[in-house]
Design a protein around this motif. Structure first.
Motif, mmCIF file in Angstrom:
data_model
loop_
_atom_site.group_PDB
_atom_site.id
_atom_site.type_symbol
_atom_site.label_atom_id
_atom_site.label_comp_id
_atom_site.label_asym_id
_atom_site.label_seq_id
_atom_site.Cartn_x
_atom_site.Cartn_y
_atom_site.Cartn_z
ATOM 1 N N UNK A 1 0.833 -1.201 0.000
ATOM 2 C CA UNK A 1 0.000 0.000 0.000
ATOM 3 C C UNK A 1 0.871 1.257 0.000
ATOM 4 N N UNK A 2 1.980 1.210 0.760
ATOM 5 C CA UNK A 2 2.883 2.356 0.801
ATOM 6 C C UNK A 2 3.516 2.598 -0.566
ATOM 7 N N UNK A 3 3.784 1.534 -1.290
ATOM 8 C CA UNK A 3 4.353 1.648 -2.639
ATOM 9 C C UNK A 3 3.379 2.363 -3.575
ATOM 10 N N UNK A 4 2.082 2.133 -3.352
ATOM 11 C CA UNK A 4 1.058 2.776 -4.170
ATOM 12 C C UNK A 4 0.762 4.210 -3.712
ATOM 13 N N UNK A 5 1.304 4.580 -2.584
ATOM 14 C CA UNK A 5 0.949 5.848 -1.930
ATOM 15 C C UNK A 5 1.098 7.066 -2.835
ATOM 16 N N UNK A 6 2.212 7.156 -3.553
ATOM 17 C CA UNK A 6 2.467 8.333 -4.394
ATOM 18 C C UNK A 6 1.412 8.508 -5.475
ATOM 19 N N UNK A 7 0.796 7.415 -5.889
ATOM 20 C CA UNK A 7 -0.225 7.492 -6.921
ATOM 21 C C UNK A 7 -1.583 7.903 -6.348
ATOM 22 N N UNK A 8 -1.662 7.890 -5.010
ATOM 23 C CA UNK A 8 -2.929 8.199 -4.355
ATOM 24 C C UNK A 8 -2.951 9.613 -3.794
ATOM 25 N N UNK A 9 -1.910 9.959 -2.999
ATOM 26 C CA UNK A 9 -1.921 11.243 -2.296
ATOM 27 C C UNK A 9 -1.804 12.434 -3.236
ATOM 28 N N UNK A 10 -1.313 12.208 -4.433
ATOM 29 C CA UNK A 10 -1.198 13.317 -5.381
ATOM 30 C C UNK A 10 -2.466 13.500 -6.216
ATOM 31 N N UNK A 11 -3.462 12.665 -5.973
ATOM 32 C CA UNK A 11 -4.721 12.742 -6.715
ATOM 33 C C UNK A 11 -5.884 12.863 -5.732
ATOM 34 N N UNK A 12 -6.354 14.085 -5.513
ATOM 35 C CA UNK A 12 -7.426 14.320 -4.532
ATOM 36 C C UNK A 12 -8.669 13.468 -4.756
ATOM 37 N N UNK A 13 -9.066 13.290 -6.018
ATOM 38 C CA UNK A 13 -10.268 12.504 -6.286
ATOM 39 C C UNK A 13 -10.080 11.051 -5.887
ATOM 40 N N UNK A 14 -8.900 10.518 -6.196
ATOM 41 C CA UNK A 14 -8.608 9.128 -5.825
ATOM 42 C C UNK A 14 -8.589 8.995 -4.306
ATOM 43 N N UNK A 15 -7.987 9.965 -3.625
ATOM 44 C CA UNK A 15 -7.908 9.936 -2.169
ATOM 45 C C UNK A 15 -9.300 9.997 -1.546
ATOM 46 N N UNK A 16 -10.165 10.842 -2.093
ATOM 47 C CA UNK A 16 -11.539 10.940 -1.588
ATOM 48 C C UNK A 16 -12.275 9.615 -1.768
ATOM 49 N N UNK A 17 -12.093 9.005 -2.927
ATOM 50 C CA UNK A 17 -12.720 7.709 -3.195
ATOM 51 C C UNK A 17 -12.204 6.647 -2.240
ATOM 52 N N UNK A 18 -10.885 6.650 -2.001
ATOM 53 C CA UNK A 18 -10.289 5.678 -1.085
ATOM 54 C C UNK A 18 -10.809 5.890 0.330
ATOM 55 N N UNK A 19 -10.912 7.165 0.752
ATOM 56 C CA UNK A 19 -11.383 7.460 2.099
ATOM 57 C C UNK A 19 -12.811 6.947 2.296
ATOM 58 N N UNK A 20 -13.656 7.204 1.317
ATOM 59 C CA UNK A 20 -15.039 6.733 1.408
ATOM 60 C C UNK A 20 -15.114 5.210 1.391
ATOM 61 N N UNK A 21 -14.263 4.594 0.585
ATOM 62 C CA UNK A 21 -14.265 3.125 0.490
ATOM 63 C C UNK A 21 -13.827 2.496 1.807
ATOM 64 N N UNK A 22 -12.779 3.059 2.411
ATOM 65 C CA UNK A 22 -12.304 2.526 3.686
ATOM 66 C C UNK A 22 -13.339 2.745 4.782
ATOM 67 N N UNK A 23 -13.980 3.906 4.779
ATOM 68 C CA UNK A 23 -15.020 4.175 5.774
ATOM 69 C C UNK A 23 -16.160 3.170 5.629
ATOM 70 N N UNK A 24 -16.568 2.918 4.378
ATOM 71 C CA UNK A 24 -17.631 1.948 4.124
ATOM 72 C C UNK A 24 -17.208 0.552 4.570
ATOM 73 N N UNK A 25 -15.937 0.212 4.356
ATOM 74 C CA UNK A 25 -15.442 -1.103 4.760
ATOM 75 C C UNK A 25 -15.459 -1.253 6.278
ATOM 76 N N UNK A 26 -15.081 -0.191 7.005
ATOM 77 C CA UNK A 26 -15.132 -0.242 8.468
ATOM 78 C C UNK A 26 -16.569 -0.429 8.949
#
Length: 203
Positions: A166-191
Motif C-alpha cells: 500500500x505504501x508503494x502505491x501511496x504516491x499514486x494516491x496522495x497526489x490525486x485528490x479525487x482518488x484519495x476521496x474515493x479511497x477514504x469513502x471506500x475505507x469508511x464503508x469497509x469499516x
C-alpha cells in the motif's frame, strides 16, 4: 510444526479483515514506516486473545452472553468511530508526510484496539490452537504458546507485506485528490461493513 498448521494459519492471517484494512490504510496515508508500525500494533492486539485462549478465559466469552455482547458492541462502536474519523480526515487515512514518535504511538494503539475489541478472536483461538496439540503432549500450554508465537510472527509478516505494498502505491494516491476521496469513502464503508458483520456475530 505441521504443514497443516502453517497453511491454515496463513489462510486465516491473509484473509481480509479489520487488521488488514487498517494496515493498508496506514500504508496508503502515512507510508512504509507507518504500515510496519500498524502491522506491529495489530499483532500486539492478538496477544490478549491468545493468552485468554491458553488460560481458558476465552471460555467465558463463549458461555457468557453478557461478556460476549459487551466486547462485541465495544468493537462495533470502535469500528464505527474509525469510519467516522476516516471520513473526517482524522482517521487512518489522514495524510502525513512523516510519522513521528507520537504518531507512531497512535498508529500502534489503534492497531492494538482494533484486534483487542473483537471477541471472535478469543473464541477462534480457543477452538483453533488445541487442534494442533496432541492429546499425549507433555507440555500442552508450552506447545500452545509456541504455536501462538508462530501465528503472531506470520501475522506481522503478512500484514507488513500488505502495508508495504500500500505504501508503494501511496504516491499514486496522495497526489490525486479525487482518488484519495474515493479511497477514504471506500475505507469508511469497509469499516462500517466490518462493524455490521461483527454486530450480527454469534458466539
Amino acid at each position: 510444526m505441521s504443514a497443516e498448521f502453517l497453511i491454515t494459519s496463513l489462510i486465516v492471517v491473509a484473509s481480509p479483515g479489520t487488521g488488514v484494512l487498517y494496515t493498508l490504510a496506514a500504508g496508503l496515508s502515512r507510508g512504509a514506516r507507518a504500515s510496519v508500525v500498524a502491522a506491529f500494533g495489530c499483532t500486539l492486539g492478538i496477544v490478549p486473545h491468545i493468552a485468554a485462549a491458553i488460560l481458558g478465559l476465552a471460555a467465558l466469552l463463549h458461555t457468557s452472553a453478557i461478556a460476549f455482547q459487551t466486547f462485541k458492541y465495544l468493537g462495533v462502536a470502535y469500528l464505527l468511530y474509525m469510519a467516522w474519523a476516516t471520513l473526517r480526515e482524522r482517521g487512518p487515512l489522514s495524510i502525513e508526510k512523516e510519522v513521528g514518535a507520537r504518531s507512531a504511538l497512535q498508529v500502534t494503539v489503534t492497531g492494538v484496539l482494533i484486534n483487542i475489541l473483537n471477541p471472535k478472536l478469543s473464541i477462534f483461538f480457543l477452538a483453533f490452537l488445541p487442534q494442533f496439540v496432541s492429546a499425549d503432549e507433555a507440555h500442552p500450554l508450552g506447545r500452545m504458546a509456541e504455536l501462538s508465537g508462530v501465528f503472531m510472527l506470520m501475522t506481522f509478516a503478512v500484514f507488513a507485506i500488505y502495508g508495504l505494498f500500500a505504501a508503494w502505491l501511496r504516491d499514486h494516491v496522495v497526489t490525486r485528490p479525487r482518488v484519495l476521496t474515493w479511497m477514504r469513502r471506500s475505507f469508511a464503508a469497509a469499516f462500517v461493513a466490518l462493524g455490521a458483520k461483527l454486530a450480527v456475530a454469534e458466539r
